[in-house]
Design an enzyme around this catalytic site. Structure first.
Site: not given
Ligand code: AP5
Length: 225
Positions: A16, A91, A130, A164, A175
C-alpha cells in the site's frame, strides 16, 4: 477537474505504501498514512505516540478514539480539497462509517477503494525483508525485491535504512490475524458500496503500479464525463 478520493486497502505488507507514494506523484494527491503519522508521534515522544506505541509494537490496532478524529480532520484540510490517498485507514467498520459520515458532511464521496491482494505466506517474507528510510518513511525498500543501490542507504536522500519495530515475525503474525478479523470485512463493505477495485499484489511493484494508475485514470475520466 473532479476529486480523487481514494483508499488503499490490503493486508500488512501488500504494498500500500509503495503504491501510494507512486500514485501521489502521478495524481498530485496527499498520501495520508496513519502508520507514518503514528510513527512520527512515537519518534517525537508525544503523549499520543506513547499511547499508540504499545498497540503498534504488539501488532494490535490503536483505539478508534485516537485515530478517527485525526483522519477525518485531515481529509478536510486544504491540500486534500481535490482528493486524497488514505493508506491504513479505515481498518474496521467503525472507522469506515466515520469516514463515510465525514465525507457526507463535506458533501464529497469516495472515488475508489484500491484493494491489493497478497497471500499470508508472501506477506511474512516481504515484511521481514522490508527496510525504511530513517528520514522519510515513505522511502521503502526490500532486501531482495526492491533493493537500494547501496546496501543500507536510501537512494533518494542518502539516509540510513532500518527495519520497522513491528516487522518481527511474531508481530507480523498478529498483524495478519488482526487484518483478517477486523479489516478484511471492509472488502465486502466497499464491494456493497460499489467502490471496490482489486489488484494482484503478487505482480512486480511496476506492474501493480501500472494497473492501479490506469484504473484511477479511467475513473477520473468517467467522473469528468
Ligand atoms: P509496503 O509498501 O511497505 O507495504 P504496506 O502495505 O504499506 O505495509 P505496512 O506494513 O505499512 O502496512 P500495515 O497496514 O501493516 O502498517 P501501517 O503502517 O499502516 O511494502 C512492504 C514490503 O514489500 C516492502 O519491503 C516493499 O519494498 C515490498 N513490496 C511492495 N510491493 C511489492 C511487490 N509488488 N512485490 C514484491 N515486494 C513488494 O500500520 C502500523 C500500525 O499502526 C498498525 O499495526 C496499528 O497498530 C497502527 N495503525 C495504523 N493505522 C491504524 C488505524 N487506522 N487504526 C488503528 N491502528 C492503526
Amino acid at each position: 477537474m473532479s476529486e480523487l478520493n481514494l483508499i488503499m486497502l490490503g493486508p500488512p505488507g501488500a504494498g500500500k505504501g509503495t503504491q501510494a507514494e507512486r500514485l501521489r506523484t502521478d495524481f498530485n494527491l496527499p498520501h495520508i498514512s496513519t502508520g507514518d503519522i503514528l510513527r512520527a508521534e512515537v519518534a517525537d515522544g508525544t503523549e499520543l505516540g506513547r499511547k499508540a506505541s504499545e498497540f503498534m509494537n504488539a501488532g494490535k490496532l490503536v483505539p478508534d478514539e485516537v485515530i478517527v478524529g485525526m483522519i477525518t480532520g485531515r481529509v478536510a484540510e486544504g491540500d486534500a480539497r481535490d482528493g486524497f490517498l488514505l493508506d491504513g485507514f479505515p481498518r474496521n467498520e467503525a472507522q469506515a462509517e466515520a469516514l463515510d459520515a465525514a465525507l457526507l458532511e463535506l458533501d464529497r464521496h469516495l472515488t475508489a477503494t484500491l484493494l491489493i491482494e497478497v497471500p499470508d505466506d508472501d506477506i511474512v517474507r516481504r515484511l521481514a525483508g522490508r527496510r525504511v528510510c530513517v528520514k522519510n518513511a515513505a522511502h521503502i525498500y526490500h532486501v531482495d525485491f526492491d533493493p537500494p543501490k547501496h546496501e543500507g542507504v536510501c537512494d533518494q536522500d542518502g539516509s540510513r535504512l532500518e527495519q520497522r519495530a513491528d516487522d518481527r515475525e511474531d508481530v507480523i503474525r498478529t498483524r495478519l490475524e488482526v487484518y483478517h478479523e477486523q479489516t478484511e470485512p471492509l472488502i465486502a463493505y466497499y464491494d456493497r458500496a460499489g467502490t471496490l477495485r482489486r489488484f494482484d499484489g503478487l505482480r512486480s511493484p511496476d506492474e501493480v503500479h501500472a494497473h492501479i494508475r490506469a484504473t484511477v485514470a479511467t475513473l477520473r475520466l468517467e467522473e469528468n464525463l
